[in-house]
Design an enzyme around this catalytic site. Structure first.
Site, PDB file in Angstrom:
ATOM      1  N   GLU A 149       0.819  -1.229   0.000  1.00  0.00           N
ATOM      2  CA  GLU A 149       0.000   0.000   0.000  1.00  0.00           C
ATOM      3  C   GLU A 149       0.849   1.275   0.000  1.00  0.00           C
ATOM      4  O   GLU A 149       0.392   2.330  -0.446  1.00  0.00           O
ATOM      5  CB  GLU A 149      -0.957   0.001   1.200  1.00  0.00           C
ATOM      6  CG  GLU A 149      -2.210  -0.828   0.980  1.00  0.00           C
ATOM      7  CD  GLU A 149      -3.096  -0.284  -0.148  1.00  0.00           C
ATOM      8  OE1 GLU A 149      -3.282   0.935  -0.253  1.00  0.00           O
ATOM      9  OE2 GLU A 149      -3.589  -1.102  -0.951  1.00  0.00           O
ATOM     10  N   HIS A 190       3.643   1.792  -1.719  1.00  0.00           N
ATOM     11  CA  HIS A 190       3.906   2.084  -3.135  1.00  0.00           C
ATOM     12  C   HIS A 190       2.632   2.582  -3.825  1.00  0.00           C
ATOM     13  O   HIS A 190       2.669   3.512  -4.628  1.00  0.00           O
ATOM     14  CB  HIS A 190       4.362   0.811  -3.867  1.00  0.00           C
ATOM     15  CG  HIS A 190       5.637   0.208  -3.354  1.00  0.00           C
ATOM     16  ND1 HIS A 190       5.671  -0.996  -2.689  1.00  0.00           N
ATOM     17  CD2 HIS A 190       6.924   0.634  -3.435  1.00  0.00           C
ATOM     18  CE1 HIS A 190       6.926  -1.287  -2.387  1.00  0.00           C
ATOM     19  NE2 HIS A 190       7.706  -0.329  -2.813  1.00  0.00           N
ATOM     20  N   GLN A 205      22.610  -0.409  -5.544  1.00  0.00           N
ATOM     21  CA  GLN A 205      22.317   0.184  -4.241  1.00  0.00           C
ATOM     22  C   GLN A 205      22.407  -0.842  -3.104  1.00  0.00           C
ATOM     23  O   GLN A 205      22.125  -0.511  -1.959  1.00  0.00           O
ATOM     24  CB  GLN A 205      20.971   0.903  -4.255  1.00  0.00           C
ATOM     25  CG  GLN A 205      19.745   0.011  -4.295  1.00  0.00           C
ATOM     26  CD  GLN A 205      18.481   0.844  -4.482  1.00  0.00           C
ATOM     27  OE1 GLN A 205      18.244   1.441  -5.526  1.00  0.00           O
ATOM     28  NE2 GLN A 205      17.655   0.894  -3.441  1.00  0.00           N
ATOM     29  N   GLY A 223       8.440   8.217  -1.337  1.00  0.00           N
ATOM     30  CA  GLY A 223       7.837   8.115  -0.009  1.00  0.00           C
ATOM     31  C   GLY A 223       8.734   8.722   1.067  1.00  0.00           C
ATOM     32  O   GLY A 223       9.955   8.570   1.019  1.00  0.00           O
ATOM     33  N   ASP A 225      11.516   6.697   3.150  1.00  0.00           N
ATOM     34  CA  ASP A 225      12.951   6.737   2.872  1.00  0.00           C
ATOM     35  C   ASP A 225      13.395   8.201   2.872  1.00  0.00           C
ATOM     36  O   ASP A 225      13.742   8.771   1.835  1.00  0.00           O
ATOM     37  CB  ASP A 225      13.242   6.057   1.534  1.00  0.00           C
ATOM     38  CG  ASP A 225      12.878   4.583   1.576  1.00  0.00           C
ATOM     39  OD1 ASP A 225      13.738   3.770   1.893  1.00  0.00           O
ATOM     40  OD2 ASP A 225      11.701   4.253   1.334  1.00  0.00           O
ATOM     41  N   SER A 268       6.867  -1.980   4.363  1.00  0.00           N
ATOM     42  CA  SER A 268       8.150  -2.124   3.675  1.00  0.00           C
ATOM     43  C   SER A 268       8.170  -3.478   2.991  1.00  0.00           C
ATOM     44  O   SER A 268       7.630  -4.457   3.525  1.00  0.00           O
ATOM     45  CB  SER A 268       9.290  -2.062   4.698  1.00  0.00           C
ATOM     46  OG  SER A 268      10.487  -2.586   4.131  1.00  0.00           O
ATOM     47  N   SER A 269       8.790  -3.533   1.825  1.00  0.00           N
ATOM     48  CA  SER A 269       8.919  -4.829   1.145  1.00  0.00           C
ATOM     49  C   SER A 269       9.683  -5.806   2.037  1.00  0.00           C
ATOM     50  O   SER A 269       9.481  -7.019   1.954  1.00  0.00           O
ATOM     51  CB  SER A 269       9.650  -4.653  -0.184  1.00  0.00           C
ATOM     52  OG  SER A 269       8.989  -3.694  -0.973  1.00  0.00           O
TER      53      SER A 269
HETATM   54  P1  AMP Z   1      11.181   0.665  -2.795  1.00  0.00           P
HETATM   55  O1  AMP Z   1      10.432  -0.264  -3.682  1.00  0.00           O
HETATM   56  O2  AMP Z   1      11.384   0.160  -1.410  1.00  0.00           O
HETATM   57  O3  AMP Z   1      12.438   1.208  -3.432  1.00  0.00           O
HETATM   58  O4  AMP Z   1      10.248   1.930  -2.613  1.00  0.00           O
HETATM   59  C1  AMP Z   1       9.763   2.649  -3.716  1.00  0.00           C
HETATM   60  C2  AMP Z   1       9.131   3.935  -3.226  1.00  0.00           C
HETATM   61  O5  AMP Z   1       8.053   3.633  -2.349  1.00  0.00           O
HETATM   62  C3  AMP Z   1      10.110   4.817  -2.443  1.00  0.00           C
HETATM   63  O6  AMP Z   1       9.925   6.165  -2.814  1.00  0.00           O
HETATM   64  C4  AMP Z   1       9.702   4.571  -1.028  1.00  0.00           C
HETATM   65  O7  AMP Z   1       9.990   5.656  -0.160  1.00  0.00           O
HETATM   66  C5  AMP Z   1       8.202   4.392  -1.171  1.00  0.00           C
HETATM   67  N1  AMP Z   1       7.674   3.670  -0.012  1.00  0.00           N
HETATM   68  C6  AMP Z   1       8.106   2.474   0.472  1.00  0.00           C
HETATM   69  N2  AMP Z   1       7.433   2.151   1.596  1.00  0.00           N
HETATM   70  C7  AMP Z   1       6.557   3.172   1.829  1.00  0.00           C
HETATM   71  C8  AMP Z   1       5.575   3.433   2.833  1.00  0.00           C
HETATM   72  N3  AMP Z   1       5.366   2.584   3.848  1.00  0.00           N
HETATM   73  N4  AMP Z   1       4.865   4.571   2.752  1.00  0.00           N
HETATM   74  C9  AMP Z   1       5.080   5.456   1.722  1.00  0.00           C
HETATM   75  N5  AMP Z   1       5.976   5.261   0.744  1.00  0.00           N
HETATM   76  C10 AMP Z   1       6.707   4.140   0.787  1.00  0.00           C
END
Ligand code: AMP
Length: 280
Positions: free
Chosen positions: A35, A37, A61, A147, A150, A185-186
């Protein structure tokens, strides 16, 4: 919804949209969507005519002993979610498309990249800045969505966009949480039932600090100490950092005020989790 694998095709799509007088939004992700993302996708849909989401587990990364190989890859389920939310294009390049064999060019946001997560994960933000720069150059979006989860990444990317005068607006969305407070978080998928409970110490610590801050406490040292006490009650969780920093520079500050980021990172067994709040 169209799945695009090459930079050339993504750029052609974006140009076509913009020549038609419409705006393009880009949501960069590493997949394993939740949710958090999807909140970015909805923000993009709300302010852009056409939306592309990228799914790319970016090898540069990850550190040598990190979870690149293990990182969850759930492409079909991700596409189903993105399609339901009305995404127009999924950009899912192969690693060779993003990093042509023999390529040696990286984007380094000096200073900021060595703070917070960058300090614990050397090279992490170099990888993030490089891949996001490549995605922005490829997709040429009017807006790109990230988000606050991060938060240090946001600071690094804002600096990069300003320094390179990239013609894009960065839009930052609030942290989406599970009902019990855990930031989505993933990597939460790595947690077993017991670790899942232990992981709540991050949001508990932030709640305690936010309470003190709302009650008028402004001293960073007092707030950090309060967070440390909350973590001490959950000894299975190892603190990486508890930091009070200026959100733009990621430099430590002594007093909480507007624009200050209170951020924590901690290991629940091997899983590294982060969480934060920003003082308005
Ligand atoms: P990632 O797939 O972990 O690289 O995240 C992709 C984007 O989703 C990044 O901009 C993250 O900051 C955002 N994101 C990940 N988890 C959350 C969350 N719980 N709430 C809001 N945005 C998120």
């Amino acid at each position: 919804m169209r799945v695009i694998r090459t930079i050339a095709e993504l750029r052609a799509w974006s140009r076509e949209v913009r020549i038609a007088g419409k705006s393009v939004g880009l949501v960069p992700t590493m997949g394993a969507l939740h949710e958090g993302h999807l909140s970015l996708v909805r923000a993009a849909k709300g302010s852009c005519d056409a939306v592309a989401a990228s799914i790319f587990v970016n090898p540069t990364q990850f550190g040598p002993n990190e979870d690149f190989a293990l990182y969850p890859r759930t492409f079909d389920a991700d596409c189903a979610l993105l399609e339901t939310d009305g995404v127009d294009v999924v950009f899912a390049p192969a690693p060779d498309e993003m990093y042509r064999p023999g390529s040696t060019t990286f984007v380094e946001v000096a200073g900021l990249s060595e703070r917070l997560d960058g300090k614990s994960r050397p090279g992490h933000f170099r990888g993030v800045a490089t891949v996001v720069a490549k995605l922005l150059i490829a997709a040429e979006p009017d807006r790109a969505f990230f988000g606050q989860k991060d938060a240090a990444q946001v600071a690094v990317l804002r600096r990069m966009v300003a320094d390179l005068a990239l013609p894009v607006e960065l839009v930052v969305s609030p942290i989406v949480r599970e009902t019990d407070g855990l930031a989505m978080s993933s990597r939460n998928r790595y947690l077993n039932a017991e670790e899942r409970k232990q992981a709540l110490v991050l949001s508990r610590a932030l709640n305690a600090v936010q309470g003190l801050s709302l009650g008028g406490e402004t001293r960073a040292s007092v707030l950090i100490e309060a967070a440390r006490r909350v973590f001490a009650a959950e000894p299975a969780v190892r603190v990486d950092y508890i930091a009070v920093v200026d959100w733009a520079t990621l430099e430590p500050v002594d007093e909480i005020r507007g624009g200050v980021l209170f951020a924590v990172a901690a290991y629940v067994r091997k899983t590294r989790l982060i969480d934060n709040f920003v003082v308005e």
